[in-house]
Design a protein around this motif. Structure first.
Motif, PDB file in Angstrom:
ATOM      1  N   ASN A 111       0.827  -1.213   0.000  1.00  0.00           N
ATOM      2  CA  ASN A 111       0.000   0.000   0.000  1.00  0.00           C
ATOM      3  C   ASN A 111       0.859   1.261   0.000  1.00  0.00           C
ATOM      4  OD1 ASN A 111      -2.428  -1.387  -0.004  1.00  0.00           O
ATOM      5  ND2 ASN A 111      -2.583  -1.449   2.233  1.00  0.00           N
ATOM      6  N   THR A 112       1.965   1.224   0.742  1.00  0.00           N
ATOM      7  CA  THR A 112       2.884   2.364   0.743  1.00  0.00           C
ATOM      8  C   THR A 112       3.476   2.576  -0.643  1.00  0.00           C
ATOM      9  OG1 THR A 112       3.458   2.013   3.070  1.00  0.00           O
ATOM     10  CG2 THR A 112       5.001   3.312   1.767  1.00  0.00           C
ATOM     11  N   VAL A 113       3.846   1.471  -1.302  1.00  0.00           N
ATOM     12  CA  VAL A 113       4.416   1.542  -2.656  1.00  0.00           C
ATOM     13  C   VAL A 113       3.395   2.099  -3.642  1.00  0.00           C
ATOM     14  CG1 VAL A 113       5.295   0.164  -4.574  1.00  0.00           C
ATOM     15  CG2 VAL A 113       6.061  -0.319  -2.255  1.00  0.00           C
ATOM     16  N   ILE A 114       2.142   1.659  -3.511  1.00  0.00           N
ATOM     17  CA  ILE A 114       1.087   2.150  -4.416  1.00  0.00           C
ATOM     18  C   ILE A 114       0.903   3.652  -4.254  1.00  0.00           C
ATOM     19  CG2 ILE A 114      -1.399   2.055  -4.870  1.00  0.00           C
ATOM     20  CD1 ILE A 114      -1.264  -0.949  -4.211  1.00  0.00           C
ATOM     21  N   ASP A 115       0.879   4.128  -2.993  1.00  0.00           N
ATOM     22  CA  ASP A 115       0.753   5.571  -2.747  1.00  0.00           C
ATOM     23  C   ASP A 115       1.954   6.338  -3.290  1.00  0.00           C
ATOM     24  OD1 ASP A 115      -1.719   5.447  -1.533  1.00  0.00           O
ATOM     25  OD2 ASP A 115      -0.890   5.175   0.479  1.00  0.00           O
ATOM     26  N   PHE A 116       3.136   5.757  -3.103  1.00  0.00           N
ATOM     27  CA  PHE A 116       4.352   6.419  -3.590  1.00  0.00           C
ATOM     28  C   PHE A 116       4.337   6.534  -5.120  1.00  0.00           C
ATOM     29  CE2 PHE A 116       8.656   5.926  -5.339  1.00  0.00           C
ATOM     30  CZ  PHE A 116       9.227   7.093  -4.854  1.00  0.00           C
ATOM     31  N   LEU A 117       3.948   5.449  -5.786  1.00  0.00           N
ATOM     32  CA  LEU A 117       3.908   5.472  -7.255  1.00  0.00           C
ATOM     33  C   LEU A 117       2.830   6.421  -7.766  1.00  0.00           C
ATOM     34  CD1 LEU A 117       4.514   1.713  -8.111  1.00  0.00           C
ATOM     35  CD2 LEU A 117       6.048   3.637  -8.531  1.00  0.00           C
ATOM     36  N   ALA A 118       1.723   6.518  -7.034  1.00  0.00           N
ATOM     37  CA  ALA A 118       0.680   7.472  -7.426  1.00  0.00           C
ATOM     38  C   ALA A 118       1.236   8.895  -7.354  1.00  0.00           C
ATOM     39  CB  ALA A 118      -0.530   7.322  -6.512  1.00  0.00           C
ATOM     40  N   LEU A 119       2.035   9.155  -6.310  1.00  0.00           N
ATOM     41  CA  LEU A 119       2.677  10.466  -6.169  1.00  0.00           C
ATOM     42  C   LEU A 119       3.660  10.707  -7.308  1.00  0.00           C
ATOM     43  CD1 LEU A 119       3.242  13.005  -4.445  1.00  0.00           C
ATOM     44  CD2 LEU A 119       4.921  11.653  -3.192  1.00  0.00           C
ATOM     45  N   GLU A 120       4.451   9.689  -7.657  1.00  0.00           N
ATOM     46  CA  GLU A 120       5.434   9.824  -8.730  1.00  0.00           C
ATOM     47  C   GLU A 120       4.768   9.974 -10.096  1.00  0.00           C
ATOM     48  OE1 GLU A 120       9.385   9.543  -8.055  1.00  0.00           O
ATOM     49  OE2 GLU A 120       7.963  10.744  -6.926  1.00  0.00           O
ATOM     50  N   LYS A 121       3.614   9.336 -10.291  1.00  0.00           N
ATOM     51  CA  LYS A 121       2.916   9.432 -11.579  1.00  0.00           C
ATOM     52  C   LYS A 121       2.364  10.839 -11.797  1.00  0.00           C
ATOM     53  CE  LYS A 121       0.573   6.084 -13.401  1.00  0.00           C
ATOM     54  NZ  LYS A 121      -0.385   4.994 -13.660  1.00  0.00           N
ATOM     55  N   ILE A 122       2.010  11.518 -10.703  1.00  0.00           N
ATOM     56  CA  ILE A 122       1.588  12.913 -10.825  1.00  0.00           C
ATOM     57  C   ILE A 122       2.753  13.757 -11.322  1.00  0.00           C
ATOM     58  CG2 ILE A 122       0.844  14.939  -9.511  1.00  0.00           C
ATOM     59  CD1 ILE A 122      -0.708  13.054  -7.687  1.00  0.00           C
ATOM     60  N   SER A 172       1.364 -13.990  -1.310  1.00  0.00           N
ATOM     61  CA  SER A 172       2.336 -12.963  -0.892  1.00  0.00           C
ATOM     62  C   SER A 172       1.911 -12.273   0.397  1.00  0.00           C
ATOM     63  CB  SER A 172       2.507 -11.919  -1.991  1.00  0.00           C
ATOM     64  OG  SER A 172       2.910 -12.510  -3.209  1.00  0.00           O
ATOM     65  N   TYR A 173       0.604 -12.194   0.604  1.00  0.00           N
ATOM     66  CA  TYR A 173       0.090 -11.463   1.766  1.00  0.00           C
ATOM     67  C   TYR A 173       0.304 -12.220   3.083  1.00  0.00           C
ATOM     68  CZ  TYR A 173      -2.053  -8.837  -2.004  1.00  0.00           C
ATOM     69  OH  TYR A 173      -2.249  -8.091  -3.146  1.00  0.00           O
ATOM     70  N   LYS A 174       0.811 -13.456   2.994  1.00  0.00           N
ATOM     71  CA  LYS A 174       1.115 -14.231   4.195  1.00  0.00           C
ATOM     72  C   LYS A 174       2.515 -13.914   4.726  1.00  0.00           C
ATOM     73  CE  LYS A 174      -1.635 -18.167   2.567  1.00  0.00           C
ATOM     74  NZ  LYS A 174      -1.598 -19.607   2.189  1.00  0.00           N
ATOM     75  N   TYR A 175       3.265 -13.121   3.980  1.00  0.00           N
ATOM     76  CA  TYR A 175       4.662 -12.873   4.315  1.00  0.00           C
ATOM     77  C   TYR A 175       4.839 -11.498   4.959  1.00  0.00           C
ATOM     78  CZ  TYR A 175       5.934 -17.007   1.658  1.00  0.00           C
ATOM     79  OH  TYR A 175       6.053 -18.297   1.228  1.00  0.00           O
ATOM     80  N   GLN A 176       6.017 -11.348   5.599  1.00  0.00           N
ATOM     81  CA  GLN A 176       6.399 -10.067   6.179  1.00  0.00           C
ATOM     82  C   GLN A 176       7.724  -9.617   5.562  1.00  0.00           C
ATOM     83  OE1 GLN A 176       6.263 -10.744  10.526  1.00  0.00           O
ATOM     84  NE2 GLN A 176       4.386  -9.548  10.509  1.00  0.00           N
ATOM     85  N   VAL A 177       7.846  -8.318   5.388  1.00  0.00           N
ATOM     86  CA  VAL A 177       9.041  -7.750   4.758  1.00  0.00           C
ATOM     87  C   VAL A 177       9.547  -6.581   5.598  1.00  0.00           C
ATOM     88  CG1 VAL A 177       8.256  -8.424   2.453  1.00  0.00           C
ATOM     89  CG2 VAL A 177       7.660  -6.169   3.349  1.00  0.00           C
ATOM     90  N   PRO A 178      10.818  -6.213   5.447  1.00  0.00           N
ATOM     91  CA  PRO A 178      11.327  -5.032   6.152  1.00  0.00           C
ATOM     92  C   PRO A 178      10.591  -3.780   5.686  1.00  0.00           C
ATOM     93  CG  PRO A 178      13.137  -6.381   5.353  1.00  0.00           C
ATOM     94  CD  PRO A 178      11.889  -6.930   4.723  1.00  0.00           C
ATOM     95  N   PRO A 179      10.198  -2.880   6.593  1.00  0.00           N
ATOM     96  CA  PRO A 179       9.458  -1.678   6.196  1.00  0.00           C
ATOM     97  C   PRO A 179      10.252  -0.787   5.249  1.00  0.00           C
ATOM     98  CG  PRO A 179      10.194  -1.530   8.485  1.00  0.00           C
ATOM     99  CD  PRO A 179      10.443  -2.931   8.042  1.00  0.00           C
ATOM    100  N   LEU A 180       9.552  -0.267   4.248  1.00  0.00           N
ATOM    101  CA  LEU A 180      10.100   0.635   3.227  1.00  0.00           C
ATOM    102  C   LEU A 180      11.151  -0.027   2.336  1.00  0.00           C
ATOM    103  CD1 LEU A 180      10.471   4.000   5.212  1.00  0.00           C
ATOM    104  CD2 LEU A 180       8.625   3.314   3.687  1.00  0.00           C
ATOM    105  N   MET A 181      11.268  -1.355   2.383  1.00  0.00           N
ATOM    106  CA  MET A 181      12.262  -2.019   1.547  1.00  0.00           C
ATOM    107  C   MET A 181      11.872  -1.964   0.067  1.00  0.00           C
ATOM    108  SD  MET A 181      13.442  -6.013   1.344  1.00  0.00           S
ATOM    109  CE  MET A 181      11.929  -6.391   0.425  1.00  0.00           C
ATOM    110  N   ILE A 182      10.651  -2.403  -0.246  1.00  0.00           N
ATOM    111  CA  ILE A 182      10.211  -2.405  -1.648  1.00  0.00           C
ATOM    112  C   ILE A 182      10.098  -0.969  -2.153  1.00  0.00           C
ATOM    113  CG2 ILE A 182       8.388  -3.120  -3.236  1.00  0.00           C
ATOM    114  CD1 ILE A 182       7.698  -5.367  -1.315  1.00  0.00           C
TER     115      ILE A 182
END
Length: 344
Positions: A213-224, A240-250
């Motif tokens: 969700n953070t990535v989607i918001d970021f890309l929406a900002l970049e597309k503007i 994929s939604y069963k996994y955990q990742v480091p924050p802000l990594m992607i």
């Protein structure tokens, strides 16, 4: 229970159990006598004192820091000396209590077997003592390493947020004069991203969905900002939604692809995010962006986002994770991240 109390508890309980065992063996062998009970009652405090003196000798001479090869030889010699002292004490005690049998007790073979038996007994005591300290030091080392890893992770994350906020604010600033309406929308997107990053800042790992969700918001900002020069695509595996990742990594890797790839192209390019779950139950994240990856060997670092990601993956997952970045084909850069599933 602190170490001192634990030590004395084990000493008293252990040697008392050894004395009781000898009494029971004599009882079942039908040769138990009052003298033997008295001997065991005297030997238990004697063994406690003798091994305590031995322990102080170990500590005073720094044996706990000696490598195992040198330690074994010293322990065997020490146990041999303790066995001789013990046999001398038993000999004197037997004489004092009046049940010494010189023909038997002074037999070289009997002396040898007694010394050997007690050498093994003291060696077992030494083994337990050194094993306890080895495990304690190992656990302390693990705790120290975990604490240092946590500090380093926090430092890495603290580097990410100012870096990310600075770049995002630059994107908004670029729109203020050009298109105030779009600037207003971009501020809304930015506030969503900042809210998420502040909430998730203190976590080692977050749900993949939150990061996406953070990535989607970021890309929406970049597309503007980039308008038609930036196109995006998402192909997300349901597991994929069963996994955990480091924050802000992607998000950092996506930002890296746009900054060093797409932004340098006259007509812009495409950025896609694809995820797959392999047979080993690992989440594989594929980030593709237009551009070319060039590694300048004269530089110490390959880039902030890349180095930060590699360090965090190593600290959290060690060798269970993987990271790579390469030119997949002419004009396309592929960044791959492999993350294991962690159970809590």
């Amino acid at each position: 229970m602190n170490k001192k109390v634990l030590y004395w508890t084990l000493q008293i309980v252990g040697w008392s159990a050894y004395g009781l065992l000898n009494i029971f063996l004599a009882y079942f062998g039908e040769n138990l006598s009052t003298q033997q009970i008295i001997v065991q009652l005297i030997l238990v405090p004697f063994y406690i004192c003798l091994t305590h003196i031995y322990r102080n000798f170990i500590i005073r001479n720094g044996w706990l820091k000696i490598i195992i090869q040198k330690l074994v030889v010293r322990v065997i010699i020490a146990c041999f000396i303790l066995s001789i002292i013990n046999y001398g004490f038993l000999f004197g005690l037997s004489s004092l209590l009046g049940f010494l049998d010189p023909a038997f007790d002074l037999n070289p073979r009997v002396i040898f077997l007694n010394i050997l038996a007690y050498l093994i007994l003291f060696f077992l005591w030494s083994l337990v003592y050194f094993m306890y300290h080895y495990v304690e030091n190992y656990n302390r080392s693990l705790k120290f390493e975990a604490a240092m890893n946590e500090i380093e992770l926090n430092n890495l994350k603290s580097q990410l947020n100012p870096h990310f906020i600075f770049n995002a604010l630059n994107s908004v600033r670029a729109l203020v004069d050009e298109d105030p309406a779009k600037a207003k929308n971009s501020i809304t997107q930015l506030s969503n991203i900042l809210r998420n990053s502040l909430i998730l800042d203190k976590k080692r790992l977050i749900n993949f969905n939150d990061e996406l969700n953070t990535v989607i918001d970021f890309l929406a900002l970049e597309k503007i900002r980039y308008e038609e020069r930036l196109t995006t695509e998402f192909v997300i595996h349901p597991d994929s939604y069963k996994y955990q990742v480091p924050p802000l990594m992607i998000q950092t890797l996506v930002e890296n692809g746009i900054k060093h790839g797409i932004s340098n192209l006259t007509y812009g390019g495409k950025l896609s995010i694809e995820t797959q779950v392999d047979d080993k139950k690992c989440l594989n994240i594929f980030i593709r962006n237009s551009g070319n990856f060039k590694l300048d060997k004269r530089r110490k670092h390959k880039g902030f986002g890349i180095e930060n990601t590699k360090q965090r993956l190593k600290l959290i997952f060690d060798k269970a994770s993987a990271f790579s970045i390469k030119n997949e084909q002419e004009g396309t850069v592929l960044t791959t991240v492999k993350i294991p599933q962690i159970s809590y």
